[in-house]
Enzyme design. Structure first.
Site, short mmCIF file in Angstrom:
data_model
loop_
_atom_site.label_atom_id
_atom_site.label_comp_id
_atom_site.label_asym_id
_atom_site.label_seq_id
_atom_site.Cartn_x
_atom_site.Cartn_y
_atom_site.Cartn_z
N LYS A 190 0.83 -1.20 0.00
CA LYS A 190 0.00 0.00 0.00
C LYS A 190 0.87 1.27 0.00
O LYS A 190 2.08 1.21 0.25
CB LYS A 190 -0.93 -0.01 1.22
CG LYS A 190 -1.86 -1.24 1.30
CD LYS A 190 -2.85 -1.33 0.17
CE LYS A 190 -4.12 -2.09 0.45
NZ LYS A 190 -4.12 -3.53 0.35
C1 LIG Z 1 -5.37 -4.43 1.15
C2 LIG Z 1 -6.83 -4.40 1.27
C3 LIG Z 1 -7.50 -4.92 2.39
C4 LIG Z 1 -6.84 -5.76 3.45
O1 LIG Z 1 -5.79 -5.15 4.07
P1 LIG Z 1 -4.59 -6.02 4.67
O2 LIG Z 1 -3.82 -5.00 5.45
O3 LIG Z 1 -3.82 -6.56 3.51
O4 LIG Z 1 -5.16 -7.09 5.53
C5 LIG Z 1 -8.88 -4.72 2.49
N1 LIG Z 1 -9.56 -4.09 1.53
C6 LIG Z 1 -8.96 -3.59 0.43
C7 LIG Z 1 -9.79 -2.87 -0.59
C8 LIG Z 1 -7.59 -3.77 0.25
O5 LIG Z 1 -7.00 -3.33 -0.87
#
Ligand SMILES: *Cc1c(COP(=O)(O)O)cnc(C)c1O
Length: 382
Positions: A190
């Site tokens: 991210k």
């Molecule tokens: C990355 C993501 C998640 C989950 O987050 P994690 O930190 O990887 O558990 C949930 N929703 C969306 C839209 C994502 O892109």
């Protein structure tokens, strides 16, 4: 293929940002002095304070990852019921809803920004509806004002999956200002990360104790009894240290991405088969992804396969739709716009150290392969 355009090394859609090695080592040194590795340690507390300031939010709790943060948030709704959500999201959103004992009801999306279509929300509301779980897809804010209006009218909670939206503002207001609760993911891929990690930002300060307890097996600070069924979802000191260091350079990270965005759109303008998201007024975006919308599904799938020969890995993000997953029994026929977008979407590489030279090459590859595809189609016709 055009061999001159081949990348020497694999180019992917995202690339985790690592701070200078020495800065991380210095930050975690104190762990060896304190011997405090997890459970609300001093680095965790420092990180939490800094995040409150950055996100302009009074109430936040940190989690081991975004998914468990979202699942925990949904469990605070209590009991069974329906939540209205979008099929155009990462699997996590729908799994979290389901694991919390709730039933996802899929609402179609807007073709422009791929977010839940607020004009269709009301038709999905029933006596069982508990909440709206909307996703700020690719960091573009949902129709937050309309969603707020509807939620007030029907007395529904609003939970935002803001996994993509760290640092985004709407009319100068933090994205955390909207909805009852927002979840941010700090996964390595991210815009902003703590290796793995999740943040819940919320309006009701009374939730803090509940969330703290839920992420720590239901243990609470006032008695020995376990009053709720909890989980283990605590963020540790090593994650917090990575997050703290990355937080220092987040504004720089976003401005580098903004430049990449502008290089992309400058060059993509000439390829008529490709559409991209325009900059929105009054939104400070974080440029978390660079999605393109390809003219048709055949060309999308062709590009996805062919560019691999150039060491370029694009992503069909999000494809398939969540209401087409075989682990569930839903149907994407009910969300035709989402189905169409999902069949044509393709994410291009977006990360801060992506060089202009590489971007130009990526676009040339797409242009070249689009031309090959068009010639093929012509030869089929005649
Ligand atoms: C990355 C993501 C998640 C989950 O987050 P994690 O930190 O990887 O558990 C949930 N929703 C969306 C839209 C994502 O892109």
């Amino acid at each position: 293929m055009n061999k001159e355009l081949k990348f020497d090394e694999q180019v992917n859609v995202t690339k985790p940002k690592l701070p200078p090695f020495q800065s991380y080592v210095e930050k975690i040194k104190s762990v060896w002095d304190s011997n405090w590795l997890t459970n609300n340690g001093p680095i965790h507390e420092e990180f939490k304070q800094k995040l409150k300031t950055y996100l302009n939010s009074e109430n936040i709790e940190l989690f081991v990852n975004g998914h468990l943060a979202l699942e925990t948030a949904l469990k605070t709704l209590g009991g069974k019921g329906e939540v209205i959500t979008t099929p155009f999201t990462f699997a996590s959103t729908i799994h979290a809803i389901t694991n919390a004992g709730l039933k996802p009801v899929f609402c179609d999306i807007e073709p422009e920004n791929f977010n839940i279509d607020s004009s269709l929300l009301e038709q999905h509301i029933t006596e069982h509806t508990k909440a709206i779980v909307a996703v700020h897809v690719f960091g573009y804010p949902c129709d937050v004002y309309k969603i707020e209006e509807i939620s007030k009218k029907y007395n529904l909670k609003v939970i935002y999956d803001a996994a993509h939206a760290f640092g985004v503002t709407v009319n100068g207001k933090s994205i955390t200002d909207f909805g009852d609760l927002s979840m941010f993911s700090m996964h390595a891929t991210k815009v902003f990360h703590s290796i793995e990690g999740g943040i819940l930002s919320f309006k009701n300060r009374d939730l803090a104790e509940t969330l703290k307890s839920m992420k720590n097996f239901g243990i609470n600070s006032h008695n020995d009894d376990i009053e709720m069924i909890g989980t283990n979802a605590k963020l540790n000191e090593f994650q917090a240290a990575m997050g703290l260091i990355n937080l220092k350079s987040i504004d720089e990270e976003i401005s580098k991405r903004k430049k990449i965005y502008s290089i992309y759109i400058r060059h993509l303008k000439d390829i008529k088969e490709i559409a991209y998201q325009a900059e929105l007024e009054n939104i400070a975006h974080n440029y978390s992804y660079f999605p393109i919308l390809v003219e048709n599904n055949k060309l999308r799938d062709f590009l996805f396969e062919e560019v691999k020969k150039y060491n370029l890995n694009l992503r069909k993000y999000f494809y398939p739709l969540c209401n087409d997953f075989s682990c569930y029994d839903y149907d994407s026929k009910q969300t035709p716009v989402a189905k169409d977008i999902s069949d044509r979407i393709l994410a291009l590489p977006m990360y801060s150290d992506l060089k202009e030279e590489a971007i130009v090459k990526i676009i040339k590859i797409i242009e070249h392969e689009t031309n090959i595809f068009n010639k093929k189609m012509l030869s089929v016709l005649y």
